[in-house]
Design an enzyme around this catalytic site. Structure first.
Site, PDB file in Angstrom:
ATOM      1  N   HIS A  92       0.837  -1.211   0.000  1.00 64.47           N
ATOM      2  CA  HIS A  92       0.000   0.000   0.000  1.00 64.47           C
ATOM      3  C   HIS A  92       0.872   1.262   0.000  1.00 64.47           C
ATOM      4  O   HIS A  92       0.702   2.149  -0.822  1.00 64.47           O
ATOM      5  CB  HIS A  92      -0.911  -0.026   1.234  1.00 64.47           C
ATOM      6  N   ARG A 129       5.242  -8.477   7.120  1.00 56.42           N
ATOM      7  CA  ARG A 129       6.126  -7.374   6.781  1.00 56.42           C
ATOM      8  C   ARG A 129       7.257  -7.347   7.803  1.00 56.42           C
ATOM      9  O   ARG A 129       7.209  -8.083   8.799  1.00 56.42           O
ATOM     10  CB  ARG A 129       5.353  -6.039   6.778  1.00 56.42           C
TER      11      ARG A 129
HETATM   12 FE1  HAS Z   1      -2.236   4.707   4.153  1.00 56.63          FE
HETATM   13  C1  HAS Z   1      -0.979   2.422   6.404  1.00 56.63           C
HETATM   14  C2  HAS Z   1      -5.415   4.027   5.192  1.00 56.63           C
HETATM   15  C3  HAS Z   1      -3.491   7.129   2.012  1.00 56.63           C
HETATM   16  C4  HAS Z   1       0.938   5.927   3.672  1.00 56.63           C
HETATM   17  N1  HAS Z   1      -0.378   4.249   4.865  1.00 56.63           N
HETATM   18  C5  HAS Z   1      -0.072   3.259   5.768  1.00 56.63           C
HETATM   19  C6  HAS Z   1       1.343   3.232   5.997  1.00 56.63           C
HETATM   20  C7  HAS Z   1       1.885   4.254   5.246  1.00 56.63           C
HETATM   21  C8  HAS Z   1       0.786   4.874   4.542  1.00 56.63           C
HETATM   22  C9  HAS Z   1       3.344   4.673   5.177  1.00 56.63           C
HETATM   23  O1  HAS Z   1      -6.750   2.692   7.596  1.00 56.63           O
HETATM   24  C10 HAS Z   1       2.089   2.246   6.880  1.00 56.63           C
HETATM   25  C11 HAS Z   1       2.442   2.756   8.241  1.00 56.63           C
HETATM   26  C12 HAS Z   1       3.181   1.691   8.981  1.00 56.63           C
HETATM   27  O2  HAS Z   1       4.403   1.588   8.805  1.00 56.63           O
HETATM   28  O3  HAS Z   1       2.545   0.912   9.707  1.00 56.63           O
HETATM   29  N2  HAS Z   1      -4.109   5.397   3.644  1.00 56.63           N
HETATM   30  C13 HAS Z   1      -5.270   4.959   4.162  1.00 56.63           C
HETATM   31  C14 HAS Z   1      -6.388   5.633   3.505  1.00 56.63           C
HETATM   32  C15 HAS Z   1      -5.823   6.499   2.598  1.00 56.63           C
HETATM   33  C16 HAS Z   1      -4.399   6.365   2.711  1.00 56.63           C
HETATM   34  C17 HAS Z   1      -7.837   5.429   3.759  1.00 56.63           C
HETATM   35  N3  HAS Z   1      -1.436   6.221   3.037  1.00 56.63           N
HETATM   36  C18 HAS Z   1      -2.120   7.121   2.253  1.00 56.63           C
HETATM   37  C19 HAS Z   1      -1.206   8.067   1.675  1.00 56.63           C
HETATM   38  C20 HAS Z   1       0.051   7.730   2.153  1.00 56.63           C
HETATM   39  C21 HAS Z   1      -0.119   6.566   3.000  1.00 56.63           C
HETATM   40  C22 HAS Z   1      -1.614   9.202   0.774  1.00 56.63           C
HETATM   41  C23 HAS Z   1       1.367   8.360   1.904  1.00 56.63           C
HETATM   42  C24 HAS Z   1       1.605   9.386   1.143  1.00 56.63           C
HETATM   43  N4  HAS Z   1      -3.038   3.439   5.492  1.00 56.63           N
HETATM   44  C25 HAS Z   1      -4.357   3.379   5.826  1.00 56.63           C
HETATM   45  C26 HAS Z   1      -4.531   2.455   6.963  1.00 56.63           C
HETATM   46  C27 HAS Z   1      -3.262   1.994   7.305  1.00 56.63           C
HETATM   47  C28 HAS Z   1      -2.351   2.638   6.371  1.00 56.63           C
HETATM   48  C29 HAS Z   1      -5.770   2.079   7.636  1.00 56.63           C
HETATM   49  C30 HAS Z   1      -2.902   1.017   8.427  1.00 56.63           C
HETATM   50  C31 HAS Z   1      -2.747  -0.357   7.923  1.00 56.63           C
HETATM   51  C32 HAS Z   1      -2.253  -1.301   8.981  1.00 56.63           C
HETATM   52  O4  HAS Z   1      -3.056  -2.137   9.426  1.00 56.63           O
HETATM   53  O5  HAS Z   1      -1.093  -1.215   9.398  1.00 56.63           O
HETATM   54  C33 HAS Z   1      -6.587   7.466   1.708  1.00 56.63           C
HETATM   55  O6  HAS Z   1      -6.117   8.778   1.934  1.00 56.63           O
HETATM   56  C34 HAS Z   1      -6.488   7.138   0.252  1.00 56.63           C
HETATM   57  C35 HAS Z   1      -7.375   8.019  -0.598  1.00 56.63           C
HETATM   58  C36 HAS Z   1      -7.003   7.996  -2.055  1.00 56.63           C
HETATM   59  C37 HAS Z   1      -7.831   7.837  -3.084  1.00 56.63           C
HETATM   60  C38 HAS Z   1      -7.290   7.843  -4.508  1.00 56.63           C
HETATM   61  C39 HAS Z   1      -7.758   9.070  -5.311  1.00 56.63           C
HETATM   62  C40 HAS Z   1      -7.087   9.101  -6.652  1.00 56.63           C
HETATM   63  C41 HAS Z   1      -6.421  10.159  -7.162  1.00 56.63           C
HETATM   64  C42 HAS Z   1      -5.746  10.010  -8.514  1.00 56.63           C
HETATM   65  C43 HAS Z   1      -5.920  11.192  -9.453  1.00 56.63           C
HETATM   66  C44 HAS Z   1      -5.408  10.893 -10.828  1.00 56.63           C
HETATM   67  C45 HAS Z   1      -4.471  11.635 -11.486  1.00 56.63           C
HETATM   68  C46 HAS Z   1      -4.010  11.172 -12.828  1.00 56.63           C
HETATM   69  C47 HAS Z   1      -3.841  12.855 -10.918  1.00 56.63           C
HETATM   70  C48 HAS Z   1      -9.287   7.648  -2.887  1.00 56.63           C
HETATM   71  C49 HAS Z   1      -6.333  11.457  -6.448  1.00 56.63           C
HETATM   72  C50 HAS Z   1      -4.403  12.135 -13.943  1.00 56.63           C
HETATM   73  C51 HAS Z   1      -3.817  11.681 -15.194  1.00 56.63           C
HETATM   74  C52 HAS Z   1      -4.486  11.360 -16.335  1.00 56.63           C
HETATM   75  C53 HAS Z   1      -3.733  10.834 -17.481  1.00 56.63           C
HETATM   76  C54 HAS Z   1      -5.941  11.516 -16.500  1.00 56.63           C
END
Ligand code: HAS
Ligand code: CU
Length: 574
Positions: free
Chosen positions: A388, A451
């Site tokens: 992730h 992990r």
């Molecule tokens: Fe996470 C664990 C939940 C986002 C980083 N996360 C981690 C850990 C890290 C991390 C480092 O609920 C591990 C920590 C450790 O060592 O134990 N995370 C989430 C959720 C989101 C999320 C709900 N995480 C991030 C982001 C991080 C990050 C951002 C770093 C930058 N995460 C968790 C949870 C854990 C977790 C639990 C604990 C797990 C466990 O059990 O240990 C949300 O913010 C995600 C929302 C994102 C979206 C995607 C939207 C899409 C977009 C794309 C746009 C497209 C473009 C392309 C720009 C809904 C914005 C355009 C181009 C064209 C060509 C058209």
């Protein structure tokens, strides 16, 4: 007027603000040094864990893992952030920093803090030095590091606080001279991100200064591990958005321009940053779903808040993709999806950022899985979690930073990028390497591969890979990790060789176009930073006061047997 100005109508950032360009460069170079060393750590681990090639003893695995984690998620990301934020403040307010000596002071504090923590970690490799910090980037008790490590973290964080003050001071001065005007969008993004950071770092500052540092110095005998964990995650979730916000700033303000268009909606961008300020911190307990000692109800509240927190990223997906589509249509793109074909795919800055966004969509989905309390039990502490975060911080953030460097470099150094082809190859290589590595990590996590271990094979026990084999997953991780390392080497090489080239002759357009729907379309209350900060603090208090109260009353402020208050308070009052 120089040739540059004649051709583009605007002077390059480095010509207009030479002093500020120097500090932005210093921040970026520091971040790239951390990237290079951190990436080497990543290669060593990927090959070690998968048992393809073992450069180190398994006993040193955690030293490498700590080096990899701390350098990449603390130093690489945050040095790049302060560089981009300084650039964004100066260019969007169109004014220099107030006092360049102050600016260098916070930069030097951050550099000194990194050096202190880095020395403490590296000393772990040398048996004759009685110092180590094998505590991983999450550094909570009961793992203990040498005091130099904690002191380094504290100095680094103070550096970031002063950096924020520097930017706020610029804004206050600008506001006095521009009464009644809306905060320019990039400045708005920087200020809201910093407010979020001030709230979040209160947790880690308390953890380090009140508990871990005195404990490692021997001033207090023990700590309450659950309390230090909770204080860590109070900071440990919002820090991930601190890494992400500079990437979002670049997606919102630079990516539309590279696509040939304009940002779709400035008001929506402001709403997104306000939502991050409000919701980033009261969710940290979603990292503690399996921790005993925190009531299920508090975990449920954290889950609910996390689900709300998906909203700003989903809004971002909509706004940024709409802006890119608008750019494509300006270039003559047509149809439902065929407009994608006319985008500037040969431009490494565009392609890198677009691929980073694409991968973030996948990383966001695995984040949603993490966030669900019941599904979390399946993946917690498995290889799924590194899968992730290599999509989120390791791609959405890291790839955006590398790609945007190709666009920032000429403005900051007056040098053209040495090879745009290598740049393009490098960003695509990152995408391919990460696809292999993170996909295999997610799959491995689902079948229970843990992990954070040098020896995931557990002799006498075989994981059931469902389809295919564990060997195939290991192979993908080893190949993916190697491609990622090669990508970083190409990136750093390309940047270094660019700097050796003579100043560029051709024009470079560093301007950013205004949004299609500008700030005048949004209610003024969005710019009321004091109001949003007040609500953010209130939400944090509501989410944390009861669980922290329960943790202290059950486990003692300084661990079991010490009671709720430090002994000296009881002595004083009795
Ligand atoms: Fe996470 C664990 C939940 C986002 C980083 N996360 C981690 C850990 C890290 C991390 C480092 O609920 C591990 C920590 C450790 O060592 O134990 N995370 C989430 C959720 C989101 C999320 C709900 N995480 C991030 C982001 C991080 C990050 C951002 C770093 C930058 N995460 C968790 C949870 C854990 C977790 C639990 C604990 C797990 C466990 O059990 O240990 C949300 O913010 C995600 C929302 C994102 C979206 C995607 C939207 C899409 C977009 C794309 C746009 C497209 C473009 C392309 C720009 C809904 C914005 C355009 C181009 C064209 C060509 C058209
Ligand atoms: Cu989190």
């Amino acid at each position: 007027m120089s040739d540059q100005e004649a051709l583009t109508g605007e002077r390059l950032f480095v010509d207009r603000f030479p002093e500020e360009a120097r500090i932005v460069r210093a921040a970026l170079w520091s971040s790239f040094v951390a990237l290079g060393i951190g990436a080497l750590g990543g290669l060593i681990q990927a090959l070690h864990r998968t048992n393809y090639f073992r450069f180190i003893d398994s006993a040193d695995y955690y030293t490498v893992l700590t080096l990899h984690g701390v350098l990449l998620v603390i130093s690489f990301t945050i040095f790049f952030l302060v560089g981009v934020f300084t650039w964004a403040m100066v260019r969007s307010l169109d004014r220099p920093v107030d006092d360049i000596r102050f600016t260098w002071t916070w930069y030097l504090l951050m550099a000194a803090g990194t050096a202190m923590a880095g020395i403490a970690i590296l000393a772990g490799f040398v048996d004759s030095i009685p110092m180590s910090a094998d505590v991983l980037f999450t550094f909570y008790a009961p793992l203990q590091a040498h005091p130099l490590f904690y002191a380094g973290l504290a100095v680094f964080i103070i550096g970031t606080w002063l950096a924020g003050f520097d930017w706020f001071r610029m804004w206050w001065q600008w506001r006095d001279e521009n009464e009644g005007e809306r905060i320019p969008l990039q400045a708005f993004m920087v200020l809201t991100s910093m407010l979020m950071w001030y709230i979040a770092t209160l947790g880690v500052a308390t953890e380090v200064v009140v508990f871990l540092l005195p404990w490692s110095l021997g001033l207090i005998e023990q700590v309450n591990p659950l309390l230090t964990r909770t204080l860590f995650w109070f900071f440990g979730h919002p820090v991930v958005y601190f890494w992400l916000m500079p990437a979002y700033l670049l997606w919102y303000t630079v990516l539309p321009k590279l696509s040939g268009g304009r940002l779709f909606s400035d008001p929506l961008a402001r709403v997104v940053f306000v939502l991050f300020l409000l919701l980033s911190t009261p969710v940290g307990i979603h990292h503690q779903y399996v921790d005993p000692g925190i009531a299920e109800g508090f975990k449920f509240i954290a889950m609910t808040n996390t689900m709300f927190l998906l909203l700003p990223s989903l809004l971002t997906a909509f706004t940024v993709v709409a802006s890119v589509e608008h750019g494509a249509r300006q270039r003559g793109g047509e149809g439902y999806l065929s407009w994608l074909g006319v985008l500037p795919w040969r431009d490494p800055a565009f392609t890198g950022m677009a691929l980073a966004g694409l991968m973030f969509a996948a990383g966001g989905f695995s984040g949603m899985v993490n966030a669900g309390m019941n599904i979390n039990y399946l993946i917690h502490n498995t290889l799924w979690v590194p899968g992730h975060f290599h999509l989120t911080v390791g791609t959405a953030v890291a790839l955006t930073f590398m790609a945007s460097t190709y666009w920032l470099l000429p403005q900051l150094t007056r040098r053209a990028v040495y090879s745009r082809r290598i740049g393009l190859f490098q960003v695509v290589l990152w995408f391919v390497g990460m696809t292999l590595m993170s996909n295999a990590m997610h799959r491995g996590g689902l079948i229970g591969i843990p992990r954070r271990t040098a020896e995931p094979q557990y002799s006498g026990f075989a994981f059931d890979a469902g389809f295919s084999t564990v060997g195939e997953l290991r192979f993908q991780i080893a190949i993916g990790g190697t491609l990622l390392f090669i990508s970083v080497v190409l990136f750093l090489g390309n940047v270094i060789v660019s700097l050796l080239e003579p100043p560029m002759e051709e024009a470079f357009d560093g301007t950013l176009p205004p949004a299609l729907s500008g700030p005048e379309d949004s209610p003024e209350v969005l710019d009321n930073l004091a109001l949003w900060t007040g609500i953010a603090v209130l939400l944090v208090v509501l989410a944390y006061i009861l669980p922290i109260g329960a943790i202290i009353s059950e486990g003692g402020l300084f661990g079991p047997g010490t009671g709720t208050y430090p002994a000296w308070i009881i002595e004083v009052i009795s």
